[in-house]
Design an enzyme around this catalytic site. Structure first.
Site, PDB file in Angstrom:
ATOM      1  N   LYS A 180       0.547  -1.590   0.083  1.00 49.04           N
ATOM      2  CA  LYS A 180       0.028   0.273  -0.050  1.00 49.04           C
ATOM      3  C   LYS A 180       1.077   1.560   0.112  1.00 49.04           C
ATOM      4  O   LYS A 180       0.293   2.789  -0.325  1.00 49.04           O
ATOM      5  CB  LYS A 180      -0.952   0.246   0.945  1.00 49.04           C
ATOM      6  CG  LYS A 180      -1.920  -0.619   1.686  1.00 49.04           C
ATOM      7  CD  LYS A 180      -2.877  -1.288   1.828  1.00 49.04           C
ATOM      8  CE  LYS A 180      -4.204  -2.148   1.469  1.00 49.04           C
ATOM      9  NZ  LYS A 180      -3.839  -3.637   1.529  1.00 49.04           N
TER      10      LYS A 180
HETATM   11  C1  LIG Z   1      -4.210  -4.414   1.150  1.00 50.60           C
HETATM   12  C2  LIG Z   1      -3.834  -5.711   1.248  1.00 50.60           C
HETATM   13  C3  LIG Z   1      -4.283  -6.775  -0.026  1.00 50.60           C
HETATM   14  C4  LIG Z   1      -5.295  -7.012  -0.972  1.00 50.60           C
HETATM   15  O1  LIG Z   1      -5.322  -5.482  -1.564  1.00 50.60           O
HETATM   16  P1  LIG Z   1      -6.801  -5.093  -2.890  1.00 50.60           P
HETATM   17  O2  LIG Z   1      -6.289  -4.289  -3.288  1.00 50.60           O
HETATM   18  O3  LIG Z   1      -7.691  -5.116  -1.629  1.00 50.60           O
HETATM   19  O4  LIG Z   1      -6.837  -6.597  -3.980  1.00 50.60           O
HETATM   20  C5  LIG Z   1      -3.258  -8.220   0.005  1.00 50.60           C
HETATM   21  N1  LIG Z   1      -2.552  -7.845   1.564  1.00 50.60           N
HETATM   22  C6  LIG Z   1      -2.435  -7.102   2.342  1.00 50.60           C
HETATM   23  C7  LIG Z   1      -0.970  -7.250   2.739  1.00 50.60           C
HETATM   24  C8  LIG Z   1      -2.427  -5.833   1.702  1.00 50.60           C
HETATM   25  O5  LIG Z   1      -1.882  -4.990   2.635  1.00 50.60           O
END
Ligand SMILES: *Cc1c(COP(=O)(O)O)cnc(C)c1O
Length: 466
Positions: A112
């Protein structure tokens, strides 16, 4: 460039407007009216570029001159200067023609950061141009909150308020948020659960009259277009590293809200040769049920050891549906109201089109632990629980082994030590340690405010701190 709503009834926006917008006024999500297109020759000519240089190539057509090139380059450079690996998104080989793309080299150890480091600097730039100040408000059960705080902590025009459920996030996750002591960062530990936090945020967006004149709330959740856009870049970057665009590449993506994998779909629509996109889910498997048996129905949320994928409804899936239904907003409106009632079925045509690109896979906690342990025994490489689900999906769903496959590693294993410790009950694994830049996390000073689950208390706290 113009951005339009998936439900067809909201005004179209330009780039800067779409960065500040959340949901469209008709309840839909914003998407570009037309995607930029790159030829194979053009993509091939980017082979030697650094990550920030490549990011500029991919992102600038969306910005379409609204921000001068030099300024956009600066925003991108600042965003990725906080990453601890000079490749920004390094690849590690885990098998024959099989790699993981380490997207956890940013400040909070999860992918993120790619989007939120960029979004923080982008927002601050747009706001200072418009001489405006905003309050970012969000609820978190873990990764998003810390990435948003890191992304906004140096922004002059943003105060950020992040609500987490008091006593219900992991120690690492809480400390990643509460040890950021910048004076525009406010952590609220709400006496309630994650749903209470989300409801509090929703209610605050609906009625913003508690804010002083001229202030507004801004959301940085995963439906924000700029977040998706920033994630398109690493599909191009990793493809180029394994022989693209002259060969096709497949991707396996641990999926929750469908944001990350939707970015891969966009890369493909923009000209990147992609063979398969694999949707990897945990036991919260609405997307797997949809692709494999056309069952897109809500089920109760089940807590797993891969908590960042514990979602009941994948909001960004609507953006894919919009394309599958020929960009017909009325159809999407009809489909989404069917789904509101509990369940929707895709048309044969839409499902067949989805299956040309996407396959899907579901893995429960036990299979995930087995994967962490087996991959460690085989290669000495330690996966986090989300990435383990992705890698198991890659191995199960790839149709042949001549095409390189890349699994997106969405978090560093030290962020989810419980799963790794459980996995070592199967075969011995060394405990994950935090990377050196975070090794003092347990000694840092924390700052947060515990508040009751009452709107008046939360709003008073925000007013006092703006
Ligand atoms: C947010 C997240 C996901 C999922 O990502 P999306 O874009 O919501 O599909 C998967 N793994 C981790 C570690 C995350 O923080």
């Amino acid at each position: 460039m113009k951005f339009i709503s998936t439900r067809g009834d909201a005004p179209s926006l330009n780039f800067e407007e779409v960065v500040l917008a959340g949901l469209a006024s008709d309840g839909g999500l914003y998407v570009p009216e037309q995607l930029p297109q790159f030829s194979t020759e053009e993509i091939a000519s980017w082979a030697g570029l650094s990550y920030p240089e490549l990011a500029f190539k991919v992102i600038s057509p969306f910005v379409d001159g609204e921000i001068p090139d030099q300024d956009l380059e600066n925003i991108i450079a600042k965003a990725y200067s906080s990453f601890r690996h000079s490749a920004i998104a390094p690849l590690v080989q885990t098998g024959h023609n099989e790699w993981v793309l380490e997207l956890f080299q940013g400040p909070t150890l999860a992918f993120k950061d790619f989007a939120l480091q960029f979004l923080g600097h982008l927002l601050d730039y747009i706001l200072s141009k418009q001489q405006q100040k905003v309050a970012v408000m969000g609820a978190t059960s873990g990764d998003t909150g810390s990435a948003a705080i890191e992304g906004c902590q140096r922004c002059d025009n943003i105060d950020i308020f992040i609500l987490h459920p008091h006593g219900r996030v992991s120690e690492v996750q809480r400390r990643q948020m509460t040890t950021v002591l910048s004076d525009n960062v406010f952590n609220i530990a709400l006496e309630g659960n994650f749903d209470d936090c989300q409801n509090m945020v929703k209610a605050s967006f609906t009625d913003q009259s508690f804010l002083p004149e001229g202030r507004q709330l801004v959301a940085v959740n995963s439906i924000n277009w700029a977040r998706i856009m920033a994630q398109i870049v690493y599909y191009f970057y990793s493809s180029l590293a394994v022989g693209g665009p002259h060969r096709r590449v497949s991707y396996s993506v641990p999926t929750g809200n469908f944001g990350d994998i939707y970015a891969g779909y966009l890369a493909m629509q923009m000209g990147l040769p992609v063979k398969q996109l694999i949707i990897a889910t945990n036991q919260n498997d609405i997307l797997h049920r949809c692709i494999s048996e056309n069952d897109h129905s809500k089920r109760a949320l089940s807590q797993s050891l891969a908590p960042s994928m514990d979602i009941m409804v994948s909001s960004n899936f609507e953006r894919l549906l919009f394309d599958l239904y020929g960009r017909d907003g009325d159809e999407i409106k009809r489909l989404m109201s069917e789904f509101e009632a509990g369940s929707m079925r895709l048309s044969d045509n839409a499902l067949a089109t989805a299956r040309e690109t996407f396959s899907s896979f579901r893995l429960d906690d036990d299979g995930m632990l087995e994967t962490i342990s087996a991959v460690f025994a085989d290669t000495g490489y330690l996966l986090d629980p989300h990435t383990a689900i992705g890698l198991a999906a890659a191995r199960s769903e790839r149709t042949e082994t001549e095409t390189p496959i890349i699994c997106l590693a969405t978090a560093h294993p030290a962020k989810f030590p419980d799963a790794v410790i459980k996995a070592s009950e199967k075969r011995a694994i060394s405990e994950p340690s935090l990377p050196h830049h975070m090794s003092d996390l347990w000694d840092r000073e924390e700052r947060y405010q515990i508040l009751p689950n009452e709107k008046s208390a939360v709003h008073k706290f925000i007013q006092e701190n703006l």
